[in-house]
Write a protein that holds these residues in place. Structure first.
Motif, PDB file in Angstrom:
ATOM      1  N   UNK A 141       0.851  -1.179   0.000  1.00  0.00           N
ATOM      2  CA  UNK A 141       0.000   0.000   0.000  1.00  0.00           C
ATOM      3  C   UNK A 141       0.890   1.234   0.000  1.00  0.00           C
ATOM      4  N   UNK A 142       0.539   2.201  -0.826  1.00  0.00           N
ATOM      5  CA  UNK A 142       1.334   3.420  -0.956  1.00  0.00           C
ATOM      6  C   UNK A 142       0.420   4.631  -0.929  1.00  0.00           C
ATOM      7  N   UNK A 143       1.015   5.777  -0.625  1.00  0.00           N
ATOM      8  CA  UNK A 143       0.294   7.029  -0.810  1.00  0.00           C
ATOM      9  C   UNK A 143       1.265   8.099  -1.269  1.00  0.00           C
ATOM     10  N   UNK A 144       0.766   8.938  -2.183  1.00  0.00           N
ATOM     11  CA  UNK A 144       1.556  10.027  -2.736  1.00  0.00           C
ATOM     12  C   UNK A 144       0.809  11.336  -2.544  1.00  0.00           C
ATOM     13  N   UNK A 145       1.536  12.380  -2.247  1.00  0.00           N
ATOM     14  CA  UNK A 145       0.994  13.734  -2.288  1.00  0.00           C
ATOM     15  C   UNK A 145       1.333  14.294  -3.662  1.00  0.00           C
ATOM     16  N   UNK A 165       5.786   4.559  19.926  1.00  0.00           N
ATOM     17  CA  UNK A 165       6.994   5.323  19.630  1.00  0.00           C
ATOM     18  C   UNK A 165       7.106   5.483  18.120  1.00  0.00           C
ATOM     19  N   UNK A 166       7.589   6.629  17.690  1.00  0.00           N
ATOM     20  CA  UNK A 166       7.854   6.868  16.276  1.00  0.00           C
ATOM     21  C   UNK A 166       9.309   7.283  16.158  1.00  0.00           C
ATOM     22  N   UNK A 167      10.017   6.647  15.231  1.00  0.00           N
ATOM     23  CA  UNK A 167      11.429   6.963  15.043  1.00  0.00           C
ATOM     24  C   UNK A 167      11.772   6.847  13.558  1.00  0.00           C
ATOM     25  N   UNK A 168      12.980   7.276  13.236  1.00  0.00           N
ATOM     26  CA  UNK A 168      13.470   7.201  11.864  1.00  0.00           C
ATOM     27  C   UNK A 168      14.684   6.282  11.856  1.00  0.00           C
ATOM     28  N   UNK A 169      14.683   5.296  10.959  1.00  0.00           N
ATOM     29  CA  UNK A 169      15.779   4.336  10.878  1.00  0.00           C
ATOM     30  C   UNK A 169      16.986   4.962  10.189  1.00  0.00           C
ATOM     31  N   UNK A 170      18.093   4.241  10.167  1.00  0.00           N
ATOM     32  CA  UNK A 170      19.299   4.710   9.484  1.00  0.00           C
ATOM     33  C   UNK A 170      19.069   4.836   7.987  1.00  0.00           C
ATOM     34  N   UNK A 171      18.055   4.123   7.471  1.00  0.00           N
ATOM     35  CA  UNK A 171      17.711   4.211   6.043  1.00  0.00           C
ATOM     36  C   UNK A 171      16.658   5.285   5.787  1.00  0.00           C
ATOM     37  N   UNK A 172      16.391   6.111   6.794  1.00  0.00           N
ATOM     38  CA  UNK A 172      15.382   7.178   6.719  1.00  0.00           C
ATOM     39  C   UNK A 172      13.966   6.650   6.518  1.00  0.00           C
ATOM     40  N   UNK A 173      13.702   5.447   7.019  1.00  0.00           N
ATOM     41  CA  UNK A 173      12.350   4.894   7.019  1.00  0.00           C
ATOM     42  C   UNK A 173      11.666   5.311   8.317  1.00  0.00           C
ATOM     43  N   UNK A 174      10.372   5.550   8.251  1.00  0.00           N
ATOM     44  CA  UNK A 174       9.605   5.885   9.442  1.00  0.00           C
ATOM     45  C   UNK A 174       9.180   4.592  10.114  1.00  0.00           C
ATOM     46  N   UNK A 175       9.535   4.423  11.388  1.00  0.00           N
ATOM     47  CA  UNK A 175       9.188   3.220  12.149  1.00  0.00           C
ATOM     48  C   UNK A 175       8.126   3.587  13.173  1.00  0.00           C
ATOM     49  N   UNK A 188      10.715   8.735   2.196  1.00  0.00           N
ATOM     50  CA  UNK A 188       9.985   9.536   1.203  1.00  0.00           C
ATOM     51  C   UNK A 188      10.900   9.984   0.071  1.00  0.00           C
ATOM     52  N   UNK A 189      10.303  10.185  -1.094  1.00  0.00           N
ATOM     53  CA  UNK A 189      11.048  10.714  -2.218  1.00  0.00           C
ATOM     54  C   UNK A 189      10.131  11.622  -3.026  1.00  0.00           C
ATOM     55  N   UNK A 190      10.710  12.454  -3.859  1.00  0.00           N
ATOM     56  CA  UNK A 190       9.910  13.356  -4.693  1.00  0.00           C
ATOM     57  C   UNK A 190      10.391  13.276  -6.117  1.00  0.00           C
TER      58      UNK A 190
END
Length: 194
Positions: A141-145, A165-175, A188-190
């Motif tokens: 499942x994905x979502x784009x703005x 808890x919400x954190x950011x991994x070393x790969x910049x993923x939202x956990x 995220x990417x644009x």
């Protein structure tokens, strides 16, 4: 998995506009955001054992319908798009060929038939000049703005509630940590469309 978004035609709470099934959970789209419900994997395995294909006719204690089944632990977290449009225009795309029926209880007047399923849900003008597109790709499942000319990306504000808890991994993923596991959103990417 998930393959489609199921439209709410009265089979769920009216705040829910669409639902998608996730591996071990559900995803609910609302006017103001979305809710993710996760089930504890081990609990699901205990309550839904693998289907037996042997024709031996033997049964085990797991097959006894009188046996008390363990409960399934779940955890929900919610994402609200702060300061977004109060009643955005919701559009659907990629309609699936077959609908789904919800025949609960004995009263046919309360049954909901031929509920449509879609491959994509678009929230038009969630923010001024910004649409939100929910879709599935390669079973995820994905979502784009979608920021149109004149849209301001800084207007997008996502408030998470219900997570431990919400954190950011070393790969910049939202956990997103919950009591039953960790949900992950990819980095995220644009990109610019022509």
């Amino acid at each position: 998995f998930p393959k489609s978004f199921i439209e709410n035609k009265g089979q769920w709470d009216p705040k829910v506009k669409f639902r998608a099934n996730l591996p071990g959970g559900s995803f609910f789209i609302t006017d103001s955001g979305f809710t993710v419900v996760q089930y504890r994997g081990e609990d699901l395995r205990q309550t839904h054992p693998p289907f037996k294909t042997s024709g031996s006719g033997s049964s085990s204690s797991n097959d006894d319908p009188r046996r008390e089944r363990p409960s399934v632990r779940a955890h929900a977290y919610k994402v609200v798009f702060e300061k977004s449009a109060a009643a955005p225009d919701i559009q659907m795309d990629q309609a699936k060929e077959f609908g789904t029926n919800y025949l609960r209880g004995n009263d046919p007047n309360k049954w909901v038939r031929n509920v449509k399923r879609y491959g994509e849900v678009i929230i038009k003008n969630l923010y001024k000049g910004i649409d939100l597109r929910y879709y599935t790709k390669d079973g995820t499942l994905n979502y784009d703005f979608i920021v149109k000319p004149g849209g301001v990306v800084e207007d997008i504000s996502m408030k998470f509630s219900g997570a431990e808890k919400i954190s950011v991994s070393k790969k910049n993923e939202l956990l997103i940590k919950t009591s039953v596991g960790i949900a992950k959103e990819l980095k995220p990417f644009s990109y610019t469309g022509m």
